[in-house]
Design an enzyme around this catalytic site. Structure first.
Site, PDB file in Angstrom:
ATOM      1  N   ASP A 127       0.809  -1.232   0.000  1.00  0.00           N
ATOM      2  CA  ASP A 127       0.000   0.000   0.000  1.00  0.00           C
ATOM      3  C   ASP A 127       0.842   1.282   0.000  1.00  0.00           C
ATOM      4  OD1 ASP A 127      -2.144  -1.690   0.128  1.00  0.00           O
ATOM      5  OD2 ASP A 127      -2.760  -1.154   2.163  1.00  0.00           O
ATOM      6  N   GLY A 170      -5.561  -1.010  -1.425  1.00  0.00           N
ATOM      7  CA  GLY A 170      -5.316   0.329  -0.871  1.00  0.00           C
ATOM      8  C   GLY A 170      -6.408   0.607   0.130  1.00  0.00           C
ATOM      9  N   HIS A 272      -5.630 -10.212  -4.504  1.00  0.00           N
ATOM     10  CA  HIS A 272      -4.317 -10.682  -4.026  1.00  0.00           C
ATOM     11  C   HIS A 272      -3.334 -10.997  -5.147  1.00  0.00           C
ATOM     12  CE1 HIS A 272      -6.931 -10.956  -0.574  1.00  0.00           C
ATOM     13  NE2 HIS A 272      -5.848 -10.864   0.161  1.00  0.00           N
TER      14      HIS A 272
END
Ligand code: F6P
Length: 342
Positions: A127, A170, A272
């Site tokens: 992130d 995010g 993922h």
């Protein structure tokens, strides 16, 4: 010295490169013993630990994931968890601990530092939302994967005259969305830092249609939220650090866009995939530099710190400072992205 290493939180490409660097310099140059705890703070609580060696860390540089395993265990949310970690460290005669993780893992490390544990943190998160460092490793790989996806989605969107909504990771910060959106030519980018107005999104798409551009790419960070009262979102479960399991905003937006514009709309949730597989060269180099800096700091007795990238230099910063607040997307960067909206 006997030095412990663990990897906590969501995995990120480059974790193995850090481990390899710590082992290589720690053993070859300094002659230290390096022990790896399994599954982040879980292993540190339960005492699941094994010795790392040059041999058992060979060939891991290009490998995604973490050979040590990871978990989102929070010792401070587990009964006697912190004490269990302290007991494990003393039972294994650990002189210094190198936790590799994001705000949660390093937040635990910062607390343990106040209890007398000698820690040197290594920042990791796809992130890129850790303050104290300009970049975390794993981010570049995630952005590259998302950008590749946008390039592919562009051609099919154009052929079918469709709107493609692409949901990327995010949670609290839209770094991945903003970077891949700029690199992949997105027509709208929605990030957690700015609540969005679905009507504005729709206007951008209609503007494009008016200009004869019959397809659009909308990138949305999983943590993006609509302006209150404009769209109904779902409630999600939370983990041991109190974070909601996200996902689903892309579908919500796509439904609204289709309803309000009449354009056929599809959703791709990258999920993922962004965290898996081999790290980019940039992430391998950054992770290796972090690993070397971490073992150097531990060897020198510089504790209570996190290694960090400042400009092109690797430095150490106080760990408490580095985990105090999240690093959100620079408004100036978002302004660059906005030039291409609509
Ligand atoms: O590690 C950060 C992150 O990848 C976030 O972007 C995302 O919200 C979260 O982890 C997903 O967590 P999990 O792997 O537990 O589903």
């Amino acid at each position: 010295m006997r030095i412990g290493v663990l990897t906590g939180g969501g995995d990120a490409p480059g974790l193995n490169a850090v481990i390899r660097a710590v082992v290589r310099k720690g053993m070859d140059t300094y002659g230290h013993v390096i022990l790896g705890f399994r599954d982040g703070w879980q292993g540190a609580m339960e005492g699941t630990v094994s010795e790392l060696s040059i041999d058992n860390t060979r060939w891991i540089l290009p490998r995604g994931g973490t050979i040590l395993g990871t978990s989102r265990t929070n010792p401070y949310k587990t009964e006697n968890g912190a004490q269990a970690v302290l007991d494990t460290l003393s039972a294994n005669r650990i002189d210094a601990l190198i936790p590799i993780g994001g705000e949660d893992t390093l937040g635990v490390a910062a607390k343990l530092a106040t209890e007398g544990v000698n820690v040197v943190g290594v920042p990791k998160t796809i992130d890129n939302d850790l303050s104290g460092t300009d970049y975390t490793f794993g981010f570049d790989t995630a952005v590259q994967i998302a950008t590749d996806a946008l390039d592919r989605l562009h051609t099919t969107a154009e052929s079918h005259h469709r709107v493609m909504v692409v949901e990327v990771m995010g949670r609290h910060a839209g770094w991945i969305a903003t970077h891949c959106g700029i690199a992949g030519g997105a027509h709208v980018i929605l990030i957690p830092e700015r609540q969005f107005d679905i009507e504005r999104v729709v206007r951008h798409i209609k503007n494009r249609t008016a200009k004869g551009r019959y397809f659009s790419i909308v990138v949305v960070a999983e943590g993006a939220t609509p302006i209150e009262g404009t769209l109904v979102t779902q409630e999600n479960e939370t983990d041991a650090f109190g974070h909601a399991r996200l996902g689903g905003i892309g579908n919500l937006i796509a439904d609204e866009i289709e309803k309000r514009t009449g354009h056929e709309t599809r959703v791709t949730t990258l999920g993922h995939v962004q965290r898996g597989g081999t790290p980019t060269a940039y992430d391998r180099v950054l992770a290796t530099r972090f690993g070397i800096a971490a073992i150097d700091a531990a060897h020198d007795g510089t504790f209570g710190v996190m290694v960090a990238l400042h400009g092109t230099d690797i430095v150490t910063v106080p760990i408490a400072e580095a985990t105090a607040e999240l690093k959100t997307v620079d408004p100036k960067l978002y302004e660059v992205a906005e030039v291409f909206f609509g």
